[in-house]
Design a protein around this motif. Sequence first.
Motif, PDB file in Angstrom:
ATOM      1  N   UNK A 145      11.135  11.535   9.175  1.00  0.00           N
ATOM      2  CA  UNK A 145      10.174  11.208  10.376  1.00  0.00           C
ATOM      3  C   UNK A 145       9.083  10.166   9.783  1.00  0.00           C
ATOM      4  N   UNK A 146       8.725  10.457   8.582  1.00  0.00           N
ATOM      5  CA  UNK A 146       7.612   9.666   7.839  1.00  0.00           C
ATOM      6  C   UNK A 146       8.351   8.380   7.502  1.00  0.00           C
ATOM      7  N   UNK A 147       9.556   8.534   7.030  1.00  0.00           N
ATOM      8  CA  UNK A 147      10.273   7.097   6.394  1.00  0.00           C
ATOM      9  C   UNK A 147      10.283   6.293   7.918  1.00  0.00           C
ATOM     10  N   UNK A 148      10.564   6.798   8.993  1.00  0.00           N
ATOM     11  CA  UNK A 148      10.806   6.077  10.334  1.00  0.00           C
ATOM     12  C   UNK A 148       9.167   5.146  10.608  1.00  0.00           C
ATOM     13  N   UNK A 149       8.353   6.063  10.311  1.00  0.00           N
ATOM     14  CA  UNK A 149       6.920   5.569  10.851  1.00  0.00           C
ATOM     15  C   UNK A 149       6.496   4.395   9.827  1.00  0.00           C
ATOM     16  N   UNK A 150       6.950   4.493   8.567  1.00  0.00           N
ATOM     17  CA  UNK A 150       6.676   3.359   7.490  1.00  0.00           C
ATOM     18  C   UNK A 150       7.579   2.208   7.375  1.00  0.00           C
ATOM     19  N   UNK A 151       8.614   2.643   8.083  1.00  0.00           N
ATOM     20  CA  UNK A 151       9.456   1.407   8.097  1.00  0.00           C
ATOM     21  C   UNK A 151      10.635   1.497   6.907  1.00  0.00           C
ATOM     22  N   UNK A 152      10.382   2.625   6.030  1.00  0.00           N
ATOM     23  CA  UNK A 152      11.689   2.899   5.299  1.00  0.00           C
ATOM     24  C   UNK A 152      12.969   3.002   5.742  1.00  0.00           C
ATOM     25  N   UNK A 153      13.060   3.508   6.988  1.00  0.00           N
ATOM     26  CA  UNK A 153      14.520   3.527   7.751  1.00  0.00           C
ATOM     27  C   UNK A 153      14.120   3.085   9.102  1.00  0.00           C
ATOM     28  N   UNK A 154      15.101   2.513   9.568  1.00  0.00           N
ATOM     29  CA  UNK A 154      14.996   1.992  10.950  1.00  0.00           C
ATOM     30  C   UNK A 154      15.593   2.821  12.129  1.00  0.00           C
ATOM     31  N   UNK A 155      16.284   3.931  11.848  1.00  0.00           N
ATOM     32  CA  UNK A 155      16.446   4.972  12.823  1.00  0.00           C
ATOM     33  C   UNK A 155      16.814   6.331  12.087  1.00  0.00           C
ATOM     34  N   UNK A 206       0.740  -1.244  -0.052  1.00  0.00           N
ATOM     35  CA  UNK A 206       0.256   0.043   0.145  1.00  0.00           C
ATOM     36  C   UNK A 206       0.869   1.340  -0.033  1.00  0.00           C
ATOM     37  N   UNK A 207       1.852   1.382   1.024  1.00  0.00           N
ATOM     38  CA  UNK A 207       2.729   2.475   0.946  1.00  0.00           C
ATOM     39  C   UNK A 207       3.562   2.716  -0.263  1.00  0.00           C
ATOM     40  N   UNK A 208       4.058   1.482  -0.908  1.00  0.00           N
ATOM     41  CA  UNK A 208       4.650   1.591  -2.135  1.00  0.00           C
ATOM     42  C   UNK A 208       3.804   2.119  -3.216  1.00  0.00           C
ATOM     43  N   UNK A 209       2.586   1.635  -3.454  1.00  0.00           N
ATOM     44  CA  UNK A 209       1.565   2.419  -4.321  1.00  0.00           C
ATOM     45  C   UNK A 209       1.531   3.741  -4.106  1.00  0.00           C
ATOM     46  N   UNK A 210       1.380   4.208  -2.830  1.00  0.00           N
ATOM     47  CA  UNK A 210       1.137   5.513  -2.513  1.00  0.00           C
ATOM     48  C   UNK A 210       2.400   6.506  -2.864  1.00  0.00           C
ATOM     49  N   UNK A 211       3.335   5.955  -2.491  1.00  0.00           N
ATOM     50  CA  UNK A 211       4.733   6.820  -2.926  1.00  0.00           C
ATOM     51  C   UNK A 211       4.793   6.791  -4.387  1.00  0.00           C
ATOM     52  N   UNK A 212       4.833   5.744  -5.262  1.00  0.00           N
ATOM     53  CA  UNK A 212       4.641   5.876  -6.492  1.00  0.00           C
ATOM     54  C   UNK A 212       3.592   6.642  -7.178  1.00  0.00           C
ATOM     55  N   UNK A 213       2.542   6.604  -7.016  1.00  0.00           N
ATOM     56  CA  UNK A 213       1.563   7.093  -7.689  1.00  0.00           C
ATOM     57  C   UNK A 213       1.234   8.772  -7.250  1.00  0.00           C
ATOM     58  N   UNK A 214       1.899   9.197  -6.115  1.00  0.00           N
ATOM     59  CA  UNK A 214       1.714  10.486  -5.820  1.00  0.00           C
ATOM     60  C   UNK A 214       2.957  11.405  -6.247  1.00  0.00           C
ATOM     61  N   UNK A 215       4.038  10.412  -5.959  1.00  0.00           N
ATOM     62  CA  UNK A 215       5.609  11.195  -6.091  1.00  0.00           C
ATOM     63  C   UNK A 215       5.811  11.999  -4.796  1.00  0.00           C
ATOM     64  N   UNK A 216       4.998  12.163  -3.957  1.00  0.00           N
ATOM     65  CA  UNK A 216       5.337  12.938  -2.774  1.00  0.00           C
ATOM     66  C   UNK A 216       6.542  12.802  -2.206  1.00  0.00           C
TER      67      UNK A 216
END
Length: 264
Positions: free
Chosen positions: A175-185, A160-170
Amino acid sequence: MSEAVLYEQDGGVVTLTLNDPATRNALSPDIIDTLLAHVERINADLSVGCVILTGAGKAFCSGGNVKKIGERAAGLPIPAEVRLGYRHGVQRLPMALHGLEAPLIAAVNGPAIGVGCDLAAMCDIRLAGASARFAESFLRVGLVSGDGGAWFLPRVVGLSKAYEMTFTGDFVDAGQALTMGLVSQVVEDEALLDAVRALAHRIAAQPPHALRLSKRLIRDSQRVDLAASLEMAASMQALAQHTEDHREAMAALAEKRAPQYSGR
């Protein structure tokens, strides 16, 4: 060796630095070729226990070179040539990084845009500085991710998040990356490399054969069923149990001392 990617080794940790700050480390053929050469070198060197990937200057990787992409589009190459260009160009990079035997940590020190976002997703672990930003921005220039992002990104952040990032280009901040698990710290920019190096040295201190086998087991288990994963685990365990490092680890545990691994 080209200076497009700097190679520095400190004990068991290698740091690879994309070295084109004038373009904010936009991915180029020179960077790709040099990274591939470094991956081959690391895979053959058991003294490397962990690898850090980062960017020179204030960016991790700004993506592709937009000017050159525009020039190529103006030339209207036939589709077959474009396909071959990807297969023999940037697409060698995800295959190489996916095959890197040592654990790979991204130190995302600034913007990671387009292919830069995908490059971060190709790493096993990602730590971000507070100023880091991510964007899966290919639709902004009327393109799709041609470098493996469609395979890596959903495995990192979920479908779902991959779709959202791809479809919006936002843009996604640290901080958001940490929340979605894109980064661990997320750490302050000035402390990022110290934090990543500390983690990398902890990883590199593990027994070399078992460490690389563990990475392979986790990676390859993502594409097989449970029975096949268990079979791989049994085979790898048989190899690990016959290493001198396994015996050293058990002895050190019994004697309550730090182990001294030899890579044998």
